[in-house]
Motif scaffolding. Structure first.
Motif, PDB file in Angstrom:
ATOM      1  N   TYR A  86       2.849   1.468  -3.498  1.00 26.23           N
ATOM      2  CA  TYR A  86       2.074   2.159  -3.984  1.00 26.23           C
ATOM      3  C   TYR A  86       1.722   3.592  -4.232  1.00 26.23           C
ATOM      4  N   GLU A  87       1.532   4.165  -2.724  1.00 30.54           N
ATOM      5  CA  GLU A  87       1.223   5.247  -3.143  1.00 30.54           C
ATOM      6  C   GLU A  87       1.580   5.988  -3.996  1.00 30.54           C
TER       7      GLU A  87
ATOM      8  N   TYR B 163       1.378  -1.446   0.004  1.00 25.08           N
ATOM      9  CA  TYR B 163      -0.193   0.016   0.110  1.00 25.08           C
ATOM     10  C   TYR B 163       0.854   1.081  -0.240  1.00 25.08           C
ATOM     11  N   PHE B 164       2.097   1.096   0.572  1.00 22.01           N
ATOM     12  CA  PHE B 164       2.540   2.627   1.079  1.00 22.01           C
ATOM     13  C   PHE B 164       3.533   2.929  -0.173  1.00 22.01           C
TER      14      PHE B 164
ATOM     15  N   GLU C  30       1.959   5.781  -7.557  1.00 18.16           N
ATOM     16  CA  GLU C  30       1.339   6.006  -8.398  1.00 18.16           C
ATOM     17  C   GLU C  30       1.093   7.792  -7.892  1.00 18.16           C
ATOM     18  N   GLU C  31       1.748   8.329  -7.390  1.00 17.57           N
ATOM     19  CA  GLU C  31       1.395   9.673  -7.205  1.00 17.57           C
ATOM     20  C   GLU C  31       2.490  10.063  -7.914  1.00 17.57           C
TER      21      GLU C  31
ATOM     22  N   ARG D 118      -6.935   1.892   8.089  1.00 19.51           N
ATOM     23  CA  ARG D 118      -5.980   2.294   7.950  1.00 19.51           C
ATOM     24  C   ARG D 118      -5.366   3.087   9.209  1.00 19.51           C
TER      25      ARG D 118
ATOM     26  N   ARG E  82       9.119   9.202  -4.045  1.00 21.88           N
ATOM     27  CA  ARG E  82       8.515  10.566  -4.177  1.00 21.88           C
ATOM     28  C   ARG E  82       9.945  11.255  -4.513  1.00 21.88           C
TER      29      ARG E  82
ATOM     30  N   GLU F  47      -3.009   0.219 -12.431  1.00 19.07           N
ATOM     31  CA  GLU F  47      -3.075   1.004 -11.124  1.00 19.07           C
ATOM     32  C   GLU F  47      -3.574   0.156 -10.020  1.00 19.07           C
TER      33      GLU F  47
ATOM     34  N   MET G 280      -3.847   1.055  -6.609  1.00 20.62           N
ATOM     35  CA  MET G 280      -4.359   1.335  -5.281  1.00 20.62           C
ATOM     36  C   MET G 280      -5.825   1.265  -4.967  1.00 20.62           C
TER      37      MET G 280
ATOM     38  N   GLU H 198      -7.312  -1.355  -1.352  1.00 16.95           N
ATOM     39  CA  GLU H 198      -8.006  -0.851  -0.825  1.00 16.95           C
ATOM     40  C   GLU H 198      -8.543  -1.672  -0.644  1.00 16.95           C
TER      41      GLU H 198
ATOM     42  N   ALA I  48       9.444   4.568  -0.246  1.00 21.75           N
ATOM     43  CA  ALA I  48       8.326   5.584  -0.704  1.00 21.75           C
ATOM     44  C   ALA I  48       9.132   6.562  -1.279  1.00 21.75           C
TER      45      ALA I  48
END
Length: 371
Positions: free
Chosen positions: A205-206, A202-203, A209-210, A248, A265, A230, A232, A236, A261
């Protein structure tokens, strides 16, 4: 006692199932299961490599002796896998890829002995456990030209996708060093192990994809990313099923995942598209390859039909082998626009991504041991 350290075994498995799924399938079809539709490497010893093979009759275990006989050194593993691949191509009548034209000179082999007694490949038959292959047809890889993944040998510059795949072999071979993923892939992991992995996804691909969204107007990126890739929404859905409605509030990244991550970024903020592609490639092509066997194994082990493993459902992409072929073609096209210094920088970033994987699996293994 195993002939090789567990970290070596799990790393080779990760590499074969991440970057060489088509080779796995050729080996399965050539050595016992001509109608195989899927093949995943599951183990190796000094005597042979082992695969789990799927065909219309079900799932089978296949162990194939190394062509040159017993091996004892890590560099010899790569040599023998290449020889198996070449023998599979020979049996099926397909042309081996140029990158495997001369296995005795592969980079990174050190002082490994040259193959001797390689005629054993033609006579040392495979040992399928759980029955022989069903049917006598040769499958779609039977004839030269019918296999879309067997490119003719060619001279000239090395394709960028090949450069990345070959140049990151040793890193990928360590990318599952903690043995954590091997437990999941072999059906030895617990439900909690799988949930812990999904949480870290989750973290990852967050961030991925952002970051990908920042390049959506760049024409060079269009061939790599699509809405169908994608993950996400699927993550979820899976986490609600696996953890609960309050998922969450109950999840957090490991230190290595947080660093992973942050690196993704950082690249996006820098505007370095080829660097983002390096991470995009390592994540998504792994999901489309060895990830598909993870989904089958986990689904069977825990009774998941969709929820819980929807992360690995890429059916909207169509034929996954064709998609991966197009993706690698995009890598080659991108590589043609880069000078060698930039190509080297991208390869270094791919290797960085694999090291982050190593660290994440290490975190998960340590957390498991502490419980």
């Amino acid at each position: 006692m195993s002939d090789f350290d567990e970290t070596v075994i799990s790393g080779v498995i990760g590499h074969m199932n991440g970057d060489h799924t088509d080779d796995n399938l050729l080996i399965a079809r050539a050595f016992g299961y001509p109608e195989a539709t899927a093949s995943t490497m599951t183990g190796l010893t000094g005597e042979h490599g082992c695969w789990t093979v799927v065909d219309s009759a079900g799932e089978h275990e296949l162990c194939v002796p190394w062509p040159a006989g017993r091996i004892t050194e890590r560099p010899q593993i790569r040599r023998e896998v290449v020889l198996l691949y070449r023998e599979a191509c020979k049996r099926l009548g397909v042309e081996p890829r140029a990158e495997h034209e001369a296995p005795q000179h592969l980079p990174g082999q050190g002082d490994a002995a040259h193959p001797h007694g390689s005629e054993h490949a033609a006579h040392g038959g495979a040992h399928p456990h759980g029955g022989h292959g069903h049917g006598h047809g040769h499958g779609e890889a039977a004839h030269a030209g019918s296999n879309p993944h067997a490119a003719p040998a060619q001279e000239g510059p090395v394709a960028f996708s090949v450069e990345i795949r070959s140049g990151s072999w040793s890193d990928h071979s360590d990318s599952e060093g903690a043995g954590f993923m091997e437990g999941i892939m072999r059906g030895r992991g617990t439900r909690e192990d799988y949930v812990a992995l999904a949480v870290q996804h989750y973290f990852m691909y967050e961030a991925l994809e952002e970051s990908a969204a920042k390049f959506e107007q760049d024409a060079r990126f269009a061939g790599f990313h699509s809405d169908d890739l994608e993950r996400m929404a699927a993550l979820e859905e899976d986490l609600e099923f696996l953890v609960g409605d309050d998922w969450r509030e109950r999840i957090e990244p490991t230190p290595a995942t947080a660093a992973y991550a942050a690196r993704i970024r950082e690249i996006a903020d820098e505007g370095w598209l080829p660097g983002l592609v390096a991470h995009h490639y390592t994540r998504y092509l792994g999901d489309l390859s060895g990830g598909q066997m993870i989904a089958r194994r986990v689904g069977k082990q825990f009774g998941f039909e969709h929820a819980g493993i929807s992360f690995y459902d890429f059916s909207s992409l169509g034929d996954l082998a064709e998609f991966k072929g197009r993706y690698r073609a995009e890598l080659d096209a991108l590589g043609e626009t880069l000078d060698q210094a930039e190509r080297d920088r991208v390869l270094a970033e791919v290797r960085t991504a694999y090291r982050f994987n190593t660290d994440v699996f290490g975190d998960l293994a340590r957390a498991k041991a502490a419980n």
